[in-house]
Design a protein around this motif. Structure first.
Motif, PDB file in Angstrom:
ATOM      1  N   ILE A   1       0.579  39.310  25.154  1.00 49.12           N
ATOM      2  CA  ILE A   1      -0.829  39.384  25.537  1.00 49.12           C
ATOM      3  C   ILE A   1      -1.180  38.256  26.496  1.00 49.12           C
ATOM      4  CG2 ILE A   1      -3.181  39.104  24.651  1.00 49.12           C
ATOM      5  CD1 ILE A   1      -2.270  40.649  22.161  1.00 49.12           C
ATOM      6  N   ALA A   2      -0.656  37.054  26.222  1.00 50.55           N
ATOM      7  CA  ALA A   2      -0.920  35.918  27.102  1.00 50.55           C
ATOM      8  C   ALA A   2      -0.383  36.175  28.509  1.00 50.55           C
ATOM      9  CB  ALA A   2      -0.303  34.652  26.519  1.00 50.55           C
ATOM     10  N   ALA A   3       0.797  36.772  28.598  1.00 49.45           N
ATOM     11  CA  ALA A   3       1.373  37.077  29.909  1.00 49.45           C
ATOM     12  C   ALA A   3       0.522  38.100  30.656  1.00 49.45           C
ATOM     13  CB  ALA A   3       2.801  37.596  29.738  1.00 49.45           C
ATOM     14  N   LEU A   4       0.019  39.092  29.914  1.00 49.57           N
ATOM     15  CA  LEU A   4      -0.835  40.104  30.534  1.00 49.57           C
ATOM     16  C   LEU A   4      -2.141  39.482  31.025  1.00 49.57           C
ATOM     17  CD1 LEU A   4      -1.146  43.146  31.105  1.00 49.57           C
ATOM     18  CD2 LEU A   4      -2.157  43.384  28.829  1.00 49.57           C
ATOM     19  N   GLU A   5      -2.749  38.618  30.215  1.00 49.79           N
ATOM     20  CA  GLU A   5      -3.984  37.946  30.618  1.00 49.79           C
ATOM     21  C   GLU A   5      -3.761  37.068  31.846  1.00 49.79           C
ATOM     22  OE1 GLU A   5      -6.358  37.376  26.388  1.00 49.79           O
ATOM     23  OE2 GLU A   5      -4.740  35.983  26.915  1.00 49.79           O
ATOM     24  N   THR A   6      -2.630  36.357  31.872  1.00 49.35           N
ATOM     25  CA  THR A   6      -2.339  35.487  33.016  1.00 49.35           C
ATOM     26  C   THR A   6      -2.177  36.298  34.291  1.00 49.35           C
ATOM     27  OG1 THR A   6      -1.281  33.856  31.568  1.00 49.35           O
ATOM     28  CG2 THR A   6      -0.746  33.759  33.912  1.00 49.35           C
ATOM     29  N   ALA A   7      -1.489  37.453  34.189  1.00 46.57           N
ATOM     30  CA  ALA A   7      -1.320  38.318  35.353  1.00 46.57           C
ATOM     31  C   ALA A   7      -2.671  38.815  35.844  1.00 46.57           C
ATOM     32  CB  ALA A   7      -0.416  39.495  35.002  1.00 46.57           C
ATOM     33  N   GLN A   8      -3.557  39.199  34.916  1.00 45.89           N
ATOM     34  CA  GLN A   8      -4.888  39.651  35.319  1.00 45.89           C
ATOM     35  C   GLN A   8      -5.683  38.515  35.952  1.00 45.89           C
ATOM     36  OE1 GLN A   8      -6.971  43.059  34.856  1.00 45.89           O
ATOM     37  NE2 GLN A   8      -7.067  41.710  36.634  1.00 45.89           N
ATOM     38  N   ALA A   9      -5.577  37.306  35.400  1.00 41.06           N
ATOM     39  CA  ALA A   9      -6.301  36.163  35.958  1.00 41.06           C
ATOM     40  C   ALA A   9      -5.859  35.868  37.382  1.00 41.06           C
ATOM     41  CB  ALA A   9      -6.093  34.937  35.073  1.00 41.06           C
ATOM     42  N   ARG A  10      -4.580  36.037  37.664  1.00 45.53           N
ATOM     43  CA  ARG A  10      -4.076  35.753  39.009  1.00 45.53           C
ATOM     44  C   ARG A  10      -4.559  36.769  40.037  1.00 45.53           C
ATOM     45  NH1 ARG A  10       2.169  34.268  37.263  1.00 45.53           N
ATOM     46  NH2 ARG A  10       1.754  32.096  36.628  1.00 45.53           N
ATOM     47  N   THR A  11      -4.801  38.007  39.590  1.00 48.73           N
ATOM     48  CA  THR A  11      -5.207  39.055  40.536  1.00 48.73           C
ATOM     49  C   THR A  11      -6.723  39.269  40.560  1.00 48.73           C
ATOM     50  OG1 THR A  11      -4.862  40.748  38.833  1.00 48.73           O
ATOM     51  CG2 THR A  11      -3.017  40.273  40.291  1.00 48.73           C
ATOM     52  N   ALA A  12      -7.463  38.623  39.646  1.00 47.43           N
ATOM     53  CA  ALA A  12      -8.906  38.828  39.570  1.00 47.43           C
ATOM     54  C   ALA A  12      -9.642  38.009  40.624  1.00 47.43           C
ATOM     55  CB  ALA A  12      -9.417  38.450  38.178  1.00 47.43           C
ATOM     56  N   ARG A  13     -10.724  38.584  41.153  1.00 47.56           N
ATOM     57  CA  ARG A  13     -11.572  37.853  42.086  1.00 47.56           C
ATOM     58  C   ARG A  13     -12.347  36.767  41.367  1.00 47.56           C
ATOM     59  NH1 ARG A  13     -16.117  41.128  45.186  1.00 47.56           N
ATOM     60  NH2 ARG A  13     -17.310  40.661  43.307  1.00 47.56           N
ATOM     61  N   LEU A  14     -12.822  37.078  40.174  1.00 48.93           N
ATOM     62  CA  LEU A  14     -13.551  36.123  39.351  1.00 48.93           C
ATOM     63  C   LEU A  14     -13.138  36.293  37.895  1.00 48.93           C
ATOM     64  CD1 LEU A  14     -17.284  36.203  40.557  1.00 48.93           C
ATOM     65  CD2 LEU A  14     -15.647  34.350  40.879  1.00 48.93           C
ATOM     66  N   ILE A  15     -13.272  35.204  37.130  1.00 45.62           N
ATOM     67  CA  ILE A  15     -13.027  35.215  35.690  1.00 45.62           C
ATOM     68  C   ILE A  15     -14.293  34.689  35.028  1.00 45.62           C
ATOM     69  CG2 ILE A  15     -11.561  34.379  33.813  1.00 45.62           C
ATOM     70  CD1 ILE A  15      -9.520  33.693  36.190  1.00 45.62           C
ATOM     71  N   VAL A  16     -14.879  35.483  34.140  1.00 48.43           N
ATOM     72  CA  VAL A  16     -16.141  35.125  33.492  1.00 48.43           C
ATOM     73  C   VAL A  16     -15.876  34.756  32.041  1.00 48.43           C
ATOM     74  CG1 VAL A  16     -18.444  35.928  32.822  1.00 48.43           C
ATOM     75  CG2 VAL A  16     -17.456  36.637  35.014  1.00 48.43           C
ATOM     76  N   VAL A  17     -16.384  33.588  31.622  1.00 48.63           N
ATOM     77  CA  VAL A  17     -16.223  33.109  30.246  1.00 48.63           C
ATOM     78  C   VAL A  17     -17.597  32.720  29.703  1.00 48.63           C
ATOM     79  CG1 VAL A  17     -13.855  32.310  30.596  1.00 48.63           C
ATOM     80  CG2 VAL A  17     -15.766  30.748  31.027  1.00 48.63           C
ATOM     81  N   PRO A  18     -17.768  32.675  28.359  1.00 44.16           N
ATOM     82  CA  PRO A  18     -19.097  32.448  27.797  1.00 44.16           C
ATOM     83  C   PRO A  18     -19.493  30.993  27.596  1.00 44.16           C
ATOM     84  CG  PRO A  18     -17.595  33.068  26.051  1.00 44.16           C
ATOM     85  CD  PRO A  18     -16.816  33.136  27.332  1.00 44.16           C
ATOM     86  N   SER A  19     -18.578  30.039  27.788  1.00 51.10           N
ATOM     87  CA  SER A  19     -18.931  28.647  27.545  1.00 51.10           C
ATOM     88  C   SER A  19     -18.109  27.719  28.421  1.00 51.10           C
ATOM     89  CB  SER A  19     -18.721  28.271  26.076  1.00 51.10           C
ATOM     90  OG  SER A  19     -17.336  28.254  25.756  1.00 51.10           O
ATOM     91  N   ALA A  20     -18.650  26.506  28.634  1.00 50.40           N
ATOM     92  CA  ALA A  20     -17.924  25.496  29.403  1.00 50.40           C
ATOM     93  C   ALA A  20     -16.666  25.061  28.679  1.00 50.40           C
ATOM     94  CB  ALA A  20     -18.834  24.295  29.659  1.00 50.40           C
ATOM     95  N   GLY A  21     -16.721  25.043  27.353  1.00 52.85           N
ATOM     96  CA  GLY A  21     -15.539  24.670  26.586  1.00 52.85           C
ATOM     97  C   GLY A  21     -14.380  25.614  26.830  1.00 52.85           C
ATOM     98  N   MET A  22     -14.668  26.908  26.866  1.00 51.21           N
ATOM     99  CA  MET A  22     -13.603  27.878  27.123  1.00 51.21           C
ATOM    100  C   MET A  22     -13.098  27.755  28.556  1.00 51.21           C
ATOM    101  SD  MET A  22     -13.517  31.962  26.398  1.00 51.21           S
ATOM    102  CE  MET A  22     -11.910  32.738  26.130  1.00 51.21           C
ATOM    103  N   ARG A  23     -14.003  27.525  29.500  1.00 54.98           N
ATOM    104  CA  ARG A  23     -13.579  27.310  30.887  1.00 54.98           C
ATOM    105  C   ARG A  23     -12.614  26.135  30.974  1.00 54.98           C
ATOM    106  NH1 ARG A  23     -18.140  24.680  33.999  1.00 54.98           N
ATOM    107  NH2 ARG A  23     -17.387  23.006  32.627  1.00 54.98           N
ATOM    108  N   ASP A  24     -12.940  25.034  30.323  1.00 52.50           N
ATOM    109  CA  ASP A  24     -12.086  23.853  30.390  1.00 52.50           C
ATOM    110  C   ASP A  24     -10.729  24.116  29.747  1.00 52.50           C
ATOM    111  OD1 ASP A  24     -14.229  22.648  31.593  1.00 52.50           O
ATOM    112  OD2 ASP A  24     -14.870  21.534  29.816  1.00 52.50           O
ATOM    113  N   ASP A  25     -10.711  24.873  28.646  1.00 54.22           N
ATOM    114  CA  ASP A  25      -9.441  25.230  27.999  1.00 54.22           C
ATOM    115  C   ASP A  25      -8.561  26.042  28.941  1.00 54.22           C
ATOM    116  OD1 ASP A  25     -10.187  23.934  25.684  1.00 54.22           O
ATOM    117  OD2 ASP A  25     -10.789  25.754  24.622  1.00 54.22           O
ATOM    118  N   LEU A  26      -9.156  26.985  29.661  1.00 56.84           N
ATOM    119  CA  LEU A  26      -8.377  27.833  30.553  1.00 56.84           C
ATOM    120  C   LEU A  26      -7.877  27.047  31.766  1.00 56.84           C
ATOM    121  CD1 LEU A  26     -10.442  31.151  30.445  1.00 56.84           C
ATOM    122  CD2 LEU A  26      -8.291  30.619  29.282  1.00 56.84           C
TER     123      LEU A  26
END
Length: 429
Positions: free
Chosen positions: A173-198
Protein backbone atom coordinates in the motif's frame (compact mmCIF):
# COMPACT_ATOMS: atom_id res chain seq x y z
CA UNK A 1 -22.53 35.43 -7.55
CA UNK A 2 -21.01 34.00 -10.75
CA UNK A 3 -18.90 30.88 -10.68
CA UNK A 4 -15.11 31.52 -10.62
CA UNK A 5 -13.81 30.87 -14.14
CA UNK A 6 -10.77 29.00 -12.81
CA UNK A 7 -12.77 26.14 -11.36
CA UNK A 8 -12.31 22.81 -13.17
CA UNK A 9 -15.27 21.42 -15.09
CA UNK A 10 -16.03 18.74 -14.14
CA UNK A 11 -14.35 17.08 -11.17
CA UNK A 12 -14.19 13.26 -11.20
CA UNK A 13 -13.91 11.85 -7.66
CA UNK A 14 -12.82 8.27 -6.90
CA UNK A 15 -13.86 7.40 -3.35
CA UNK A 16 -14.49 3.75 -2.52
CA UNK A 17 -16.74 4.46 0.47
CA UNK A 18 -19.84 6.55 -0.25
CA UNK A 19 -23.45 6.65 1.00
CA UNK A 20 -25.29 4.48 1.83
CA UNK A 21 -22.22 2.34 2.60
CA UNK A 22 -20.90 4.71 5.28
CA UNK A 23 -18.99 2.61 7.80
CA UNK A 24 -15.95 4.74 8.59
CA UNK A 25 -14.36 8.16 8.49
CA UNK A 26 -13.89 8.21 4.70
CA UNK A 27 -17.60 7.57 4.13
CA UNK A 28 -18.58 10.31 6.56
CA UNK A 29 -16.19 12.71 4.81
CA UNK A 30 -17.70 11.84 1.41
CA UNK A 31 -21.24 12.29 2.72
CA UNK A 32 -20.55 15.73 4.19
CA UNK A 33 -18.49 16.96 1.24
CA UNK A 34 -21.11 15.93 -1.33
CA UNK A 35 -23.67 17.95 0.63
CA UNK A 36 -21.32 20.95 0.86
CA UNK A 37 -20.47 20.91 -2.88
CA UNK A 38 -23.97 20.37 -4.23
CA UNK A 39 -24.69 24.09 -4.80
CA UNK A 40 -21.23 25.53 -5.59
CA UNK A 41 -21.64 25.57 -9.37
CA UNK A 42 -18.97 22.99 -10.23
CA UNK A 43 -20.10 19.66 -11.71
CA UNK A 44 -18.76 16.87 -9.49
CA UNK A 45 -18.97 13.22 -10.56
CA UNK A 46 -18.37 10.87 -7.61
CA UNK A 47 -17.64 7.16 -8.14
CA UNK A 48 -18.19 4.89 -5.14
CA UNK A 49 -18.12 1.13 -4.72
CA UNK A 50 -21.07 -0.97 -3.62
CA UNK A 51 -22.13 -4.60 -3.47
CA UNK A 52 -25.70 -3.72 -2.49
CA UNK A 53 -28.64 -4.60 -4.68
CA UNK A 54 -31.65 -2.38 -4.95
CA UNK A 55 -29.88 0.97 -4.53
CA UNK A 56 -29.94 3.47 -7.42
CA UNK A 57 -26.89 3.16 -9.63
CA UNK A 58 -26.87 6.94 -10.14
CA UNK A 59 -28.12 9.67 -7.81
CA UNK A 60 -28.17 13.42 -8.47
CA UNK A 61 -27.55 15.84 -5.57
CA UNK A 62 -27.57 19.32 -7.09
CA UNK A 63 -24.22 19.80 -8.84
CA UNK A 64 -23.02 16.43 -7.52
CA UNK A 65 -23.76 13.12 -9.25
CA UNK A 66 -23.02 9.92 -7.34
CA UNK A 67 -22.30 6.80 -9.41
CA UNK A 68 -22.39 3.51 -7.51
CA UNK A 69 -20.11 0.97 -9.18
CA UNK A 70 -20.98 -2.67 -8.48
CA UNK A 71 -17.93 -4.69 -7.42
CA UNK A 72 -17.19 -8.10 -5.94
CA UNK A 73 -15.88 -8.28 -2.39
CA UNK A 74 -18.50 -6.22 -0.55
CA UNK A 75 -17.14 -3.42 1.63
CA UNK A 76 -13.78 -2.48 0.13
CA UNK A 77 -12.68 -0.68 3.29
CA UNK A 78 -12.83 -3.98 5.19
CA UNK A 79 -15.06 -2.60 7.91
CA UNK A 80 -17.69 -5.30 7.72
CA UNK A 81 -18.19 -8.69 6.21
CA UNK A 82 -18.84 -8.68 2.48
CA UNK A 83 -22.31 -9.66 1.42
CA UNK A 84 -23.92 -8.36 4.58
CA UNK A 85 -23.30 -11.54 6.57
CA UNK A 86 -24.19 -14.10 3.90
CA UNK A 87 -22.11 -16.94 2.48
CA UNK A 88 -19.21 -14.70 1.50
CA UNK A 89 -18.89 -13.59 5.11
CA UNK A 90 -18.15 -17.17 6.17
CA UNK A 91 -15.11 -17.43 3.92
CA UNK A 92 -11.68 -17.71 5.61
CA UNK A 93 -9.98 -14.38 6.25
CA UNK A 94 -7.25 -15.02 3.65
CA UNK A 95 -9.88 -15.69 0.98
CA UNK A 96 -11.83 -12.59 2.01
CA UNK A 97 -8.67 -10.51 1.66
CA UNK A 98 -8.08 -11.82 -1.86
CA UNK A 99 -11.72 -11.17 -2.82
CA UNK A 100 -11.46 -7.66 -1.37
CA UNK A 101 -8.28 -6.86 -3.31
CA UNK A 102 -9.89 -8.14 -6.52
CA UNK A 103 -12.88 -5.90 -5.77
CA UNK A 104 -10.63 -2.88 -5.29
CA UNK A 105 -8.82 -3.56 -8.58
CA UNK A 106 -12.09 -4.08 -10.48
CA UNK A 107 -13.53 -0.88 -9.02
CA UNK A 108 -10.47 1.16 -10.02
CA UNK A 109 -10.27 -0.21 -13.55
CA UNK A 110 -13.99 0.31 -14.17
CA UNK A 111 -13.87 3.88 -12.88
CA UNK A 112 -10.71 4.74 -14.82
CA UNK A 113 -12.26 3.39 -18.03
CA UNK A 114 -15.41 5.47 -17.53
CA UNK A 115 -13.45 8.64 -16.80
CA UNK A 116 -11.07 8.17 -19.72
CA UNK A 117 -14.02 7.61 -22.11
CA UNK A 118 -15.32 11.08 -21.20
CA UNK A 119 -12.20 12.64 -22.69
CA UNK A 120 -11.29 14.05 -19.28
CA UNK A 121 -7.70 14.69 -20.26
CA UNK A 122 -8.81 17.18 -22.95
CA UNK A 123 -11.64 18.93 -21.08
CA UNK A 124 -9.84 20.86 -18.36
CA UNK A 125 -11.17 18.48 -15.73
CA UNK A 126 -9.37 16.93 -12.79
CA UNK A 127 -9.45 13.43 -11.29
CA UNK A 128 -9.51 13.25 -7.50
CA UNK A 129 -8.62 10.05 -5.62
CA UNK A 130 -9.09 9.38 -1.90
CA UNK A 131 -6.57 7.20 -0.05
CA UNK A 132 -4.88 4.13 -1.47
CA UNK A 133 -8.10 2.46 -2.58
CA UNK A 134 -8.39 4.93 -5.47
CA UNK A 135 -4.73 5.10 -6.48
CA UNK A 136 -4.88 2.61 -9.36
CA UNK A 137 -7.61 4.65 -11.06
CA UNK A 138 -5.64 7.86 -10.48
CA UNK A 139 -2.45 6.43 -11.94
CA UNK A 140 -4.29 4.98 -14.96
CA UNK A 141 -6.00 8.30 -15.69
CA UNK A 142 -2.73 10.17 -15.39
CA UNK A 143 -0.66 7.78 -17.52
CA UNK A 144 -3.23 6.89 -20.19
CA UNK A 145 -5.17 10.17 -20.51
CA UNK A 146 -2.72 12.73 -19.07
CA UNK A 147 -5.49 13.94 -16.75
CA UNK A 148 -4.37 16.07 -13.77
CA UNK A 149 -4.80 14.11 -10.54
CA UNK A 150 -5.29 15.35 -6.97
CA UNK A 151 -4.53 12.83 -4.22
CA UNK A 152 -6.36 13.13 -0.87
CA UNK A 153 -4.54 11.31 1.92
CA UNK A 154 -6.76 10.90 4.99
CA UNK A 155 -4.64 8.41 6.91
CA UNK A 156 -1.55 6.22 6.62
CA UNK A 157 -2.11 4.31 9.83
CA UNK A 158 -0.90 0.99 8.38
CA UNK A 159 2.52 2.54 7.77
CA UNK A 160 2.68 5.45 10.20
CA UNK A 161 1.35 3.97 13.44
CA UNK A 162 4.40 3.13 15.59
CA UNK A 163 2.67 0.24 17.35
CA UNK A 164 2.05 -1.73 14.16
CA UNK A 165 4.66 -3.85 12.40
CA UNK A 166 5.00 -3.14 8.71
CA UNK A 167 3.33 -6.08 6.97
CA UNK A 168 3.74 -7.02 3.28
CA UNK A 169 0.26 -5.59 2.64
CA UNK A 170 1.23 -2.33 4.33
CA UNK A 171 4.44 -2.18 2.30
CA UNK A 172 2.49 -2.72 -0.91
CA UNK A 173 0.00 0.00 0.00
CA UNK A 174 2.85 2.37 0.83
CA UNK A 175 4.43 1.74 -2.57
CA UNK A 176 1.11 2.42 -4.29
CA UNK A 177 0.61 5.66 -2.34
CA UNK A 178 4.15 6.80 -3.16
CA UNK A 179 3.59 6.14 -6.87
CA UNK A 180 0.36 8.15 -6.76
CA UNK A 181 2.08 10.99 -4.88
CA UNK A 182 4.78 11.20 -7.54
CA UNK A 183 2.26 11.47 -10.38
CA UNK A 184 -0.28 13.73 -8.60
CA UNK A 185 -0.50 17.44 -9.34
CA UNK A 186 -1.45 18.12 -5.73
CA UNK A 187 -1.67 16.13 -2.49
CA UNK A 188 -4.32 17.24 0.02
CA UNK A 189 -4.02 16.39 3.73
CA UNK A 190 -6.20 17.42 6.71
CA UNK A 191 -3.53 18.76 9.09
CA UNK A 192 -0.10 20.36 9.24
CA UNK A 193 1.10 17.45 11.33
CA UNK A 194 0.29 14.98 8.57
CA UNK A 195 1.92 17.25 5.98
CA UNK A 196 5.12 17.35 8.03
CA UNK A 197 5.09 13.55 8.44
CA UNK A 198 4.79 13.07 4.68
CA UNK A 199 7.54 15.59 3.93
CA UNK A 200 9.78 13.67 6.34
CA UNK A 201 9.02 10.55 4.28
CA UNK A 202 10.25 12.29 1.13
CA UNK A 203 6.93 13.41 -0.34
CA UNK A 204 7.05 16.69 -2.36
CA UNK A 205 6.49 19.60 0.03
CA UNK A 206 5.64 22.06 -2.78
CA UNK A 207 2.65 19.95 -3.84
CA UNK A 208 1.17 19.33 -0.37
CA UNK A 209 -1.88 21.37 0.68
CA UNK A 210 -3.48 21.40 4.14
CA UNK A 211 -7.28 21.60 4.09
CA UNK A 212 -8.93 20.76 7.43
CA UNK A 213 -12.28 19.01 7.64
CA UNK A 214 -15.54 20.50 8.83
CA UNK A 215 -17.50 19.28 11.84
CA UNK A 216 -21.20 19.77 11.13
CA UNK A 217 -23.18 16.55 11.22
CA UNK A 218 -26.97 17.04 11.09
CA UNK A 219 -27.50 14.98 14.25
CA UNK A 220 -24.72 16.81 16.08
CA UNK A 221 -26.23 20.18 15.20
CA UNK A 222 -29.66 18.97 16.34
CA UNK A 223 -28.31 17.87 19.72
CA UNK A 224 -26.31 21.06 20.16
CA UNK A 225 -29.47 23.10 19.63
CA UNK A 226 -31.61 21.17 22.14
CA UNK A 227 -33.23 23.25 24.88
CA UNK A 228 -31.63 22.81 28.30
CA UNK A 229 -34.33 20.53 29.70
CA UNK A 230 -34.24 18.15 26.71
CA UNK A 231 -30.44 18.11 26.79
CA UNK A 232 -30.52 17.22 30.50
CA UNK A 233 -33.07 14.48 29.89
CA UNK A 234 -30.89 12.90 27.19
CA UNK A 235 -27.79 13.17 29.36
CA UNK A 236 -29.57 11.54 32.30
CA UNK A 237 -30.85 8.72 30.10
CA UNK A 238 -27.35 7.83 28.88
CA UNK A 239 -25.74 8.24 32.31
CA UNK A 240 -28.23 5.85 33.93
CA UNK A 241 -27.06 3.14 31.53
CA UNK A 242 -23.52 3.31 32.87
CA UNK A 243 -23.67 4.82 36.37
CA UNK A 244 -25.66 3.48 39.34
CA UNK A 245 -28.70 5.71 39.55
CA UNK A 246 -27.03 8.01 37.02
CA UNK A 247 -24.73 9.30 39.77
CA UNK A 248 -20.96 9.47 39.40
CA UNK A 249 -18.45 10.58 36.80
CA UNK A 250 -18.44 9.33 33.22
CA UNK A 251 -15.47 9.19 30.81
CA UNK A 252 -16.24 8.34 27.16
CA UNK A 253 -13.89 7.09 24.43
CA UNK A 254 -15.05 6.52 20.83
CA UNK A 255 -13.07 4.99 17.99
CA UNK A 256 -11.47 1.79 16.82
CA UNK A 257 -9.82 -0.33 19.50
CA UNK A 258 -6.55 -0.23 17.55
CA UNK A 259 -3.27 0.27 19.45
CA UNK A 260 -2.60 3.68 17.89
CA UNK A 261 -5.93 4.96 19.22
CA UNK A 262 -4.48 4.79 22.75
CA UNK A 263 -7.15 2.46 24.17
CA UNK A 264 -4.58 0.29 25.93
CA UNK A 265 -3.02 3.35 27.53
CA UNK A 266 -6.48 4.38 28.74
CA UNK A 267 -7.15 0.94 30.26
CA UNK A 268 -3.75 1.02 31.99
CA UNK A 269 -4.58 4.50 33.31
CA UNK A 270 -7.89 3.28 34.75
CA UNK A 271 -6.45 1.87 38.05
CA UNK A 272 -4.73 5.21 38.70
CA UNK A 273 -7.98 7.08 38.05
CA UNK A 274 -10.31 4.85 40.04
CA UNK A 275 -8.06 3.96 42.97
CA UNK A 276 -9.64 6.58 45.24
CA UNK A 277 -12.67 7.38 43.06
CA UNK A 278 -15.09 4.48 42.98
CA UNK A 279 -17.76 6.53 41.17
CA UNK A 280 -15.79 6.83 37.89
CA UNK A 281 -16.87 4.75 34.88
CA UNK A 282 -14.97 4.64 31.57
CA UNK A 283 -17.02 3.63 28.51
CA UNK A 284 -15.27 2.42 25.35
CA UNK A 285 -17.40 2.89 22.22
CA UNK A 286 -16.01 1.07 19.20
CA UNK A 287 -14.65 -2.23 17.97
CA UNK A 288 -11.58 -3.82 16.47
CA UNK A 289 -10.06 -3.02 13.11
CA UNK A 290 -10.78 -5.62 10.41
CA UNK A 291 -8.76 -8.84 10.57
CA UNK A 292 -7.29 -8.09 14.01
CA UNK A 293 -7.75 -9.47 17.53
CA UNK A 294 -8.04 -6.01 19.08
CA UNK A 295 -11.32 -6.82 20.85
CA UNK A 296 -9.82 -9.83 22.57
CA UNK A 297 -6.61 -7.97 23.43
CA UNK A 298 -8.52 -5.13 25.07
CA UNK A 299 -10.71 -7.61 26.97
CA UNK A 300 -7.59 -9.42 28.25
CA UNK A 301 -6.03 -6.15 29.35
CA UNK A 302 -9.19 -5.17 31.24
CA UNK A 303 -9.03 -8.53 33.06
CA UNK A 304 -5.28 -8.26 33.74
CA UNK A 305 -5.61 -4.78 35.23
CA UNK A 306 -8.73 -5.80 37.18
CA UNK A 307 -10.72 -2.74 36.11
CA UNK A 308 -13.85 -4.51 34.88
CA UNK A 309 -16.00 -2.69 37.45
CA UNK A 310 -14.92 0.65 36.08
CA UNK A 311 -14.28 0.05 32.35
CA UNK A 312 -17.12 -1.00 30.04
CA UNK A 313 -16.36 -2.05 26.45
CA UNK A 314 -19.23 -2.94 24.13
CA UNK A 315 -16.96 -4.09 21.27
CA UNK A 316 -19.29 -2.61 18.66
CA UNK A 317 -19.82 0.62 16.81
CA UNK A 318 -22.82 2.81 17.55
CA UNK A 319 -24.54 5.10 15.08
CA UNK A 320 -23.63 8.77 15.13
CA UNK A 321 -26.68 9.83 17.15
CA UNK A 322 -25.76 7.41 19.97
CA UNK A 323 -22.11 8.45 19.94
CA UNK A 324 -23.00 12.14 20.15
CA UNK A 325 -25.48 11.42 22.97
CA UNK A 326 -22.68 9.72 24.90
CA UNK A 327 -20.46 12.77 24.36
CA UNK A 328 -23.19 14.98 25.81
CA UNK A 329 -23.50 12.69 28.83
CA UNK A 330 -19.76 12.50 29.53
CA UNK A 331 -17.95 14.46 32.20
CA UNK A 332 -14.84 14.14 30.01
CA UNK A 333 -14.33 12.74 26.49
CA UNK A 334 -10.94 11.15 25.82
CA UNK A 335 -9.16 10.26 22.57
CA UNK A 336 -5.57 9.32 23.52
CA UNK A 337 -4.28 8.53 20.01
CA UNK A 338 -0.59 8.23 19.26
CA UNK A 339 -1.31 8.71 15.54
CA UNK A 340 -4.20 10.88 14.32
CA UNK A 341 -4.09 12.76 10.99
CA UNK A 342 -7.05 14.96 11.96
CA UNK A 343 -9.28 13.36 14.57
CA UNK A 344 -12.83 14.31 13.60
CA UNK A 345 -14.31 12.50 16.59
CA UNK A 346 -12.54 14.85 19.03
CA UNK A 347 -13.61 17.88 16.99
CA UNK A 348 -17.22 16.71 17.19
CA UNK A 349 -17.03 16.28 20.97
CA UNK A 350 -15.49 19.76 21.25
CA UNK A 351 -18.29 21.19 19.08
CA UNK A 352 -20.74 19.91 21.69
CA UNK A 353 -18.83 21.92 24.33
CA UNK A 354 -17.58 18.81 26.07
CA UNK A 355 -14.20 18.82 27.87
CA UNK A 356 -11.84 16.79 25.68
CA UNK A 357 -8.48 15.13 26.41
CA UNK A 358 -6.38 13.96 23.45
CA UNK A 359 -3.16 12.03 23.01
CA UNK A 360 0.17 13.04 21.49
CA UNK A 361 -0.91 11.92 18.01
CA UNK A 362 -3.14 14.95 17.59
CA UNK A 363 -1.62 17.91 15.77
CA UNK A 364 -1.54 20.90 18.15
CA UNK A 365 -3.04 23.18 15.49
CA UNK A 366 -6.07 20.90 15.10
CA UNK A 367 -7.30 21.16 18.70
CA UNK A 368 -5.56 24.41 19.72
CA UNK A 369 -6.32 25.37 23.30
CA UNK A 370 -9.76 23.77 23.06
CA UNK A 371 -8.59 20.37 24.31
CA UNK A 372 -6.08 19.13 26.88
CA UNK A 373 -3.31 17.39 24.91
CA UNK A 374 -1.04 14.81 26.53
CA UNK A 375 2.58 15.08 25.46
CA UNK A 376 3.36 11.36 25.73
CA UNK A 377 1.75 7.94 25.54
CA UNK A 378 1.91 7.53 29.31
CA UNK A 379 -0.86 6.02 31.47
CA UNK A 380 0.31 8.18 34.36
CA UNK A 381 0.13 11.43 32.37
CA UNK A 382 -3.23 10.45 30.89
CA UNK A 383 -4.65 9.62 34.33
CA UNK A 384 -3.42 12.91 35.79
CA UNK A 385 -4.91 14.90 32.91
CA UNK A 386 -8.28 13.17 33.17
CA UNK A 387 -8.38 13.60 36.94
CA UNK A 388 -7.69 17.30 36.61
CA UNK A 389 -10.99 17.76 34.79
CA UNK A 390 -12.97 15.06 36.58
CA UNK A 391 -12.13 16.66 39.92
CA UNK A 392 -12.64 20.28 38.80
CA UNK A 393 -16.01 20.79 37.06
CA UNK A 394 -15.30 24.50 36.63
CA UNK A 395 -12.06 23.83 34.75
CA UNK A 396 -13.87 21.18 32.68
CA UNK A 397 -16.63 23.63 31.76
CA UNK A 398 -14.13 26.29 30.68
CA UNK A 399 -12.26 23.75 28.57
CA UNK A 400 -15.50 22.72 26.89
CA UNK A 401 -16.37 26.34 26.12
CA UNK A 402 -12.93 26.96 24.60
CA UNK A 403 -13.25 23.80 22.54
CA UNK A 404 -16.62 24.77 21.12
CA UNK A 405 -15.37 28.27 20.23
CA UNK A 406 -12.21 26.84 18.60
CA UNK A 407 -14.16 24.41 16.42
CA UNK A 408 -16.87 26.82 15.34
CA UNK A 409 -14.33 29.51 14.42
CA UNK A 410 -12.07 27.21 12.38
CA UNK A 411 -14.03 24.34 10.89
CA UNK A 412 -17.02 24.20 8.56
CA UNK A 413 -17.73 21.84 5.67
CA UNK A 414 -18.67 24.85 3.52
CA UNK A 415 -15.18 26.31 3.98
CA UNK A 416 -13.61 22.89 3.39
CA UNK A 417 -15.52 22.54 0.12
CA UNK A 418 -14.55 26.03 -1.10
CA UNK A 419 -10.86 25.52 -0.27
CA UNK A 420 -10.91 22.08 -1.88
CA UNK A 421 -12.36 23.32 -5.19
CA UNK A 422 -9.85 26.19 -5.16
CA UNK A 423 -7.02 23.67 -4.75
CA UNK A 424 -8.34 21.58 -7.65
CA UNK A 425 -8.22 24.69 -9.84
CA UNK A 426 -4.58 25.51 -9.11
CA UNK A 427 -2.57 25.57 -12.35
CA UNK A 428 -0.16 22.76 -13.06
CA UNK A 429 3.43 23.45 -12.15
Amino acid sequence: MSEPAARPRPVYVVCAETPPDVVGGLGRYAERMMAAMRHLGTPVEVFGATSRRGVPRTERLGDVTLHRVRVPGGDLAGNRAPGGGGGVARMPTAVLDVVRMIGILVFNVRVAARVIRTGAGRSGSVVVVHDWMGCVAGILCRVLARTPVVFHVHTRELNAAPSRRRSPVAAGIAALETAQARTARLIVVPSAGMRDDLVACGWPADRLRVIPHGFEDPELLRLAALPGDERDRLRDEVRRRHLPGGEGRLVVFAGRLSPHKGVRTLVRAAPLITRDRDDVRIVLIGAQAPRTDDNAEVARLIDETDVGRHVAAGYRFLDSAEVFAHFLAADVCVFPSTYEPFGLVAIEAMALARPVVVGPGYSPEVVGDGAARCGSDSPRELAATLLRYLDDPRAASLLGERGAAHVRERYTWARTAELTLAAYAEPSR
